[in-house]
Design a protein around this motif. Sequence first.
Motif, PDB file in Angstrom:
ATOM      1  N   ARG A 248       0.958  -1.440  -0.019  1.00 28.43           N
ATOM      2  CA  ARG A 248       0.001  -0.067   0.192  1.00 28.43           C
ATOM      3  C   ARG A 248       1.067   1.267  -0.089  1.00 28.43           C
ATOM      4  NH1 ARG A 248      -3.224  -2.757   3.315  1.00 28.43           N
ATOM      5  NH2 ARG A 248      -2.558  -2.387   5.251  1.00 28.43           N
ATOM      6  N   HIS A 249       2.246   1.115   0.321  1.00 32.70           N
ATOM      7  CA  HIS A 249       2.937   2.212   0.576  1.00 32.70           C
ATOM      8  C   HIS A 249       4.121   2.298  -0.326  1.00 32.70           C
ATOM      9  CE1 HIS A 249       1.256   3.506   4.594  1.00 32.70           C
ATOM     10  NE2 HIS A 249       1.224   2.462   4.745  1.00 32.70           N
ATOM     11  N   PHE A 250       4.484   1.298  -1.020  1.00 32.41           N
ATOM     12  CA  PHE A 250       5.230   1.050  -1.932  1.00 32.41           C
ATOM     13  C   PHE A 250       5.000   0.070  -2.950  1.00 32.41           C
ATOM     14  CE2 PHE A 250       7.230   1.888   2.190  1.00 32.41           C
ATOM     15  CZ  PHE A 250       8.139   2.866   1.949  1.00 32.41           C
ATOM     16  N   PRO A 251       5.438   0.543  -4.413  1.00 35.93           N
ATOM     17  CA  PRO A 251       4.906  -0.287  -5.347  1.00 35.93           C
ATOM     18  C   PRO A 251       5.467  -1.625  -5.391  1.00 35.93           C
ATOM     19  CG  PRO A 251       6.090   1.739  -6.373  1.00 35.93           C
ATOM     20  CD  PRO A 251       5.872   1.637  -4.768  1.00 35.93           C
ATOM     21  N   ASP A 252       6.767  -1.823  -5.171  1.00 35.07           N
ATOM     22  CA  ASP A 252       7.455  -3.075  -5.312  1.00 35.07           C
ATOM     23  C   ASP A 252       8.763  -2.936  -4.096  1.00 35.07           C
ATOM     24  OD1 ASP A 252       9.507  -1.530  -6.295  1.00 35.07           O
ATOM     25  OD2 ASP A 252       8.816  -1.809  -8.521  1.00 35.07           O
ATOM     26  N   ARG A 253       9.322  -4.022  -4.023  1.00 31.66           N
ATOM     27  CA  ARG A 253      10.425  -4.238  -3.111  1.00 31.66           C
ATOM     28  C   ARG A 253      11.566  -3.061  -3.580  1.00 31.66           C
ATOM     29  NH1 ARG A 253      15.406  -7.265  -2.685  1.00 31.66           N
ATOM     30  NH2 ARG A 253      15.664  -7.887  -0.360  1.00 31.66           N
ATOM     31  N   GLN A 254      11.879  -2.738  -4.829  1.00 37.15           N
ATOM     32  CA  GLN A 254      12.890  -1.844  -5.197  1.00 37.15           C
ATOM     33  C   GLN A 254      12.457  -0.621  -4.668  1.00 37.15           C
ATOM     34  OE1 GLN A 254      12.380  -4.483  -7.263  1.00 37.15           O
ATOM     35  NE2 GLN A 254      14.351  -5.484  -6.696  1.00 37.15           N
ATOM     36  N   ALA A 255      11.278  -0.179  -4.764  1.00 39.82           N
ATOM     37  CA  ALA A 255      10.933   1.170  -3.981  1.00 39.82           C
ATOM     38  C   ALA A 255      10.996   1.331  -2.744  1.00 39.82           C
ATOM     39  CB  ALA A 255       9.421   1.409  -4.536  1.00 39.82           C
ATOM     40  N   LEU A 256      10.819   0.533  -2.009  1.00 41.78           N
ATOM     41  CA  LEU A 256      11.107   0.124  -0.595  1.00 41.78           C
ATOM     42  C   LEU A 256      12.491   0.539  -0.413  1.00 41.78           C
ATOM     43  CD1 LEU A 256      10.435  -0.253   2.334  1.00 41.78           C
ATOM     44  CD2 LEU A 256      10.640  -2.639   1.985  1.00 41.78           C
ATOM     45  N   LEU A 257      13.272  -0.333  -0.904  1.00 39.87           N
ATOM     46  CA  LEU A 257      14.938  -0.413  -0.663  1.00 39.87           C
ATOM     47  C   LEU A 257      15.330   1.267  -1.089  1.00 39.87           C
ATOM     48  CD1 LEU A 257      15.797  -3.645  -1.986  1.00 39.87           C
ATOM     49  CD2 LEU A 257      15.815  -2.949   0.239  1.00 39.87           C
ATOM     50  N   ALA A 258      14.911   1.629  -2.025  1.00 39.10           N
ATOM     51  CA  ALA A 258      15.238   2.913  -2.544  1.00 39.10           C
ATOM     52  C   ALA A 258      14.835   4.063  -1.453  1.00 39.10           C
ATOM     53  CB  ALA A 258      14.784   3.353  -3.799  1.00 39.10           C
ATOM     54  N   GLU A 259      13.684   3.894  -0.748  1.00 39.27           N
ATOM     55  CA  GLU A 259      13.190   4.816   0.135  1.00 39.27           C
ATOM     56  C   GLU A 259      14.086   4.531   1.305  1.00 39.27           C
ATOM     57  OE1 GLU A 259      11.397   7.943   2.218  1.00 39.27           O
ATOM     58  OE2 GLU A 259      11.528   7.337  -0.134  1.00 39.27           O
ATOM     59  N   VAL A 260      14.341   3.524   1.713  1.00 37.64           N
ATOM     60  CA  VAL A 260      15.448   3.227   2.787  1.00 37.64           C
ATOM     61  C   VAL A 260      16.854   3.878   2.476  1.00 37.64           C
ATOM     62  CG1 VAL A 260      16.945   1.716   4.224  1.00 37.64           C
ATOM     63  CG2 VAL A 260      14.545   1.187   3.677  1.00 37.64           C
ATOM     64  N   TYR A 261      17.177   3.839   1.278  1.00 33.15           N
ATOM     65  CA  TYR A 261      18.523   4.124   0.896  1.00 33.15           C
ATOM     66  C   TYR A 261      18.549   5.735   1.000  1.00 33.15           C
ATOM     67  CZ  TYR A 261      23.004   4.942  -1.767  1.00 33.15           C
ATOM     68  OH  TYR A 261      24.369   5.079  -1.934  1.00 33.15           O
ATOM     69  N   ARG A 262      17.647   6.662   0.552  1.00 34.31           N
ATOM     70  CA  ARG A 262      17.170   7.758   0.544  1.00 34.31           C
ATOM     71  C   ARG A 262      17.115   8.276   1.949  1.00 34.31           C
ATOM     72  NH1 ARG A 262      14.224  11.663   1.392  1.00 34.31           N
ATOM     73  NH2 ARG A 262      12.329  10.363   2.007  1.00 34.31           N
TER      74      ARG A 262
END
Length: 160
Positions: A8-22
Amino acid sequence: MGQGTLYRHFPDRQALLAEVYRNDLQMLEELAEALLRTHPPLTALRLWFGVIASFAANKQDLAAALPVASPAAEENEESLLIGAATRLLDAGKDAGEIRSDVDARELVLLMSSLWRGPSSVNQPASSTHMLDLIIEGIQLPMTSAEGDQACAATVLRICN
């Protein structure tokens, strides 16, 4: 957090990882400011780059899991690091601790050898030694009076 909540918050795993990195990069920028408030500029700069080197060594798997970054994302990452390094350098130059010809882009590129070099360079002792060499290279040289005082202080410490 369940899988439904995640998507619901991230379209996929990569988007989540990118947000963690950011978020991690944002923390590094905030750390530069906090270190400047609590340490002399040269010390703050050294501590900040030490944290970045540890961060990069610990986050290599995260970086490898991220998709190839867009040019905009890479530019944002670079500008964040360059901006924080510039603030640290400017404070050091104003305090008379850092040479006036040191450029933030060049320094970040040089420091990146601590986390982008061969695995033998990424060992803690080697990274610490390389960081010390880089920091010593950007320092203003001591005046002879300062050198005499530092030498006297060292002798007193050894003798006591």
